[in-house]
Design an enzyme around this catalytic site. Sequence first.
Site, PDB file in Angstrom:
ATOM      1  N   HIS A   1       0.868  -1.174   0.000  1.00 44.51           N
ATOM      2  CA  HIS A   1       0.000   0.000   0.000  1.00 44.51           C
ATOM      3  C   HIS A   1       0.910   1.230   0.000  1.00 44.51           C
ATOM      4  CE1 HIS A   1      -2.764   2.981   1.772  1.00 44.51           C
ATOM      5  NE2 HIS A   1      -3.747   2.195   1.428  1.00 44.51           N
TER       6      HIS A   1
ATOM      7  N   LYS B   1     -10.178  -0.273  10.794  1.00 44.11           N
ATOM      8  CA  LYS B   1     -10.390  -1.515  10.021  1.00 44.11           C
ATOM      9  C   LYS B   1     -10.669  -2.679  10.964  1.00 44.11           C
ATOM     10  CE  LYS B   1      -7.055  -0.180   6.424  1.00 44.11           C
ATOM     11  NZ  LYS B   1      -7.786   0.338   5.266  1.00 44.11           N
TER      12      LYS B   1
ATOM     13  N   GLN C   1      -4.377  -5.012   7.221  1.00 50.08           N
ATOM     14  CA  GLN C   1      -5.387  -5.963   6.722  1.00 50.08           C
ATOM     15  C   GLN C   1      -5.343  -7.299   7.461  1.00 50.08           C
ATOM     16  OE1 GLN C   1      -7.699  -5.080   4.736  1.00 50.08           O
ATOM     17  NE2 GLN C   1      -6.887  -3.198   3.873  1.00 50.08           N
TER      18      GLN C   1
ATOM     19  N   CYS D   1      -4.707   2.387  -3.692  1.00 49.86           N
ATOM     20  CA  CYS D   1      -3.473   2.931  -3.101  1.00 49.86           C
ATOM     21  C   CYS D   1      -2.315   1.962  -3.279  1.00 49.86           C
ATOM     22  CB  CYS D   1      -3.658   3.274  -1.621  1.00 49.86           C
ATOM     23  SG  CYS D   1      -4.972   4.454  -1.342  1.00 49.86           S
TER      24      CYS D   1
ATOM     25  N   ASP E   1       3.275  -4.301   8.104  1.00 49.12           N
ATOM     26  CA  ASP E   1       2.042  -3.524   7.981  1.00 49.12           C
ATOM     27  C   ASP E   1       0.883  -4.490   8.198  1.00 49.12           C
ATOM     28  OD1 ASP E   1      -0.283  -2.392   7.030  1.00 49.12           O
ATOM     29  OD2 ASP E   1       0.615  -1.566   5.205  1.00 49.12           O
TER      30      ASP E   1
HETATM   31  N1  7TS Z   1      -1.671  -0.667   4.710  1.00 48.03           N
HETATM   32  C1  7TS Z   1      -2.572  -1.452   4.113  1.00 48.03           C
HETATM   33  C2  7TS Z   1      -2.202  -2.840   3.721  1.00 48.03           C
HETATM   34  C3  7TS Z   1      -3.851  -0.944   3.882  1.00 48.03           C
HETATM   35  O1  7TS Z   1      -4.749  -1.725   3.279  1.00 48.03           O
HETATM   36  C4  7TS Z   1      -4.161   0.387   4.267  1.00 48.03           C
HETATM   37  C5  7TS Z   1      -5.499   1.004   3.976  1.00 48.03           C
HETATM   38  C6  7TS Z   1      -3.182   1.138   4.918  1.00 48.03           C
HETATM   39  C7  7TS Z   1      -1.947   0.577   5.108  1.00 48.03           C
HETATM   40  C8  7TS Z   1      -3.435   2.523   5.405  1.00 48.03           C
HETATM   41  O2  7TS Z   1      -4.272   2.488   6.511  1.00 48.03           O
HETATM   42  P1  7TS Z   1      -4.757   3.868   7.199  1.00 48.03           P
HETATM   43  O3  7TS Z   1      -5.764   3.401   8.189  1.00 48.03           O
HETATM   44  O4  7TS Z   1      -3.564   4.471   7.840  1.00 48.03           O
HETATM   45  O5  7TS Z   1      -5.338   4.700   6.112  1.00 48.03           O
HETATM   46  N2  7TS Z   1      -6.160   0.420   2.895  1.00 48.03           N
HETATM   47  C9  7TS Z   1      -7.251   0.870   2.278  1.00 48.03           C
HETATM   48  C10 7TS Z   1      -7.849   0.187   1.233  1.00 48.03           C
HETATM   49  O6  7TS Z   1      -7.455  -0.888   0.799  1.00 48.03           O
HETATM   50  N3  7TS Z   1      -8.913   0.892   0.811  1.00 48.03           N
HETATM   51  O7  7TS Z   1      -9.007   1.994   1.545  1.00 48.03           O
HETATM   52  C11 7TS Z   1      -7.989   1.998   2.459  1.00 48.03           C
END
Ligand code: 7TS
Length: 418
Positions: free
Chosen positions: A135, A238, A215, A376, A212
Amino acid sequence: MDRFAHARTQLIGSRNVDDVRGDFPILDRHVNGHPLAYLDNAATSQKPRVVLDAIRVYYEHNNANVHRALHTLGEEATAAFEEARGKVQRLLNARARSEIIFTRGTTEAINLVASSWADSALSESDVVLCTEMEHHSNLVPWQLACARRGCRLSFLPVEDDGSLDLERAAAGWDPRTRLVAVTHVSNVLGTINDVKALARIAHDRGALILVDGAQAVPHMRIDVQDLDCDFYCFSGHKTYGPMGIGALYGKEEILEAMPPWMGGGEMIRAVHLEGSTWNDLPWKFEAGTPNVEGAVGLSAAIDYIHSLGLPATSAWEHELAAYAAAKLHAVPGVTIYGSAPARGAVFAFTLGAIHAHDVAQFLDREGIAVRAGHHCAQPLMKRLGVPATARASFSFYNTFSEIDRLAEALEGAARFYA
Ligand code: 7TS
């Protein structure tokens, strides 16, 4: 495909999935005249009522600033905030509470490491190893750090099935590699990476590993000690908690050696006009008033997950994934990206030559929420040779009938755009 799937009771542990859905007020919504089928869980999860209630109760009864007020509310708010830290510690099985730093989410957690650790530990010509499936949150901060430090960013390639070849990683290892930054579960391919094996490869060669877990944490049991990762990041939103809260886990000795990232209130021990000294872990990395309501909500979300049981939610999501894979494969024109042996309930797909945005809009008219775009992960899209995909991502509150609706609507979209 299991033709008798609907006849079976859809259970999460001892609870029926319809009963569990009742815990999530938003799932009662109708969208465009249809019951909402929320299949965008990789973007953010929905929140159970206990999380919403915990936030309201916190503001109605306990709200105060933390770590400073000696009055009763201040002590209660501080206790709630630190209790939440303990819940995160146990969720990840970290050795100590001081190894959990609250952040706004995964992105901020990675940026903290890519600033504080990178600026103090990386020197010119060192290497940071990422993968092609990251990501942007686990890519761009490393691009910035490498540019500042004069380092090289290199990449583990994604194999055709959407997996990483760890033997290839070990064989092609650059001895100047100081850190591996890798996702636990891909938000596009669904691949579950063997981060424990990758940690061993990295450590045997003198490098650290950042995982990371954005997910992963909502869907599987995480044990940072067993994985032996040096850093682990995730987002509360999430994980059925609120937005704006997440955490960085770091091994204590590594966090101790890192300089503060942001300066301000709470992160100091003593401040003089000429300079300052730093607070103990974890507060050294928590400058300013933190997101207490977020921590309280996340705390309730963690309790909720435990009340269902991660083995039970994982097992149900596994069944949903198997059913969705079969149903989607059966829709003419659907191509699913990612077929690694270990994968989660995330399906990025295209439908013939129809643009992913058109697919998502068509589905929305049927009340079905999916994401469309590059997710992303633009370098991964390039690797896959597609500009964008649609993506259905599942959580334990999803049902077989929502998957049936998805498959039927996709057939409708194929007819509509034919
Ligand atoms: N890493 C992964 C693997 C992700 O899927 C996401 C967000 C992030 C980092 C960033 O997370 P945040 O909470 O700091 O924004 N992924 C997604 C997605 O797949 N669709 O919208 C956000």
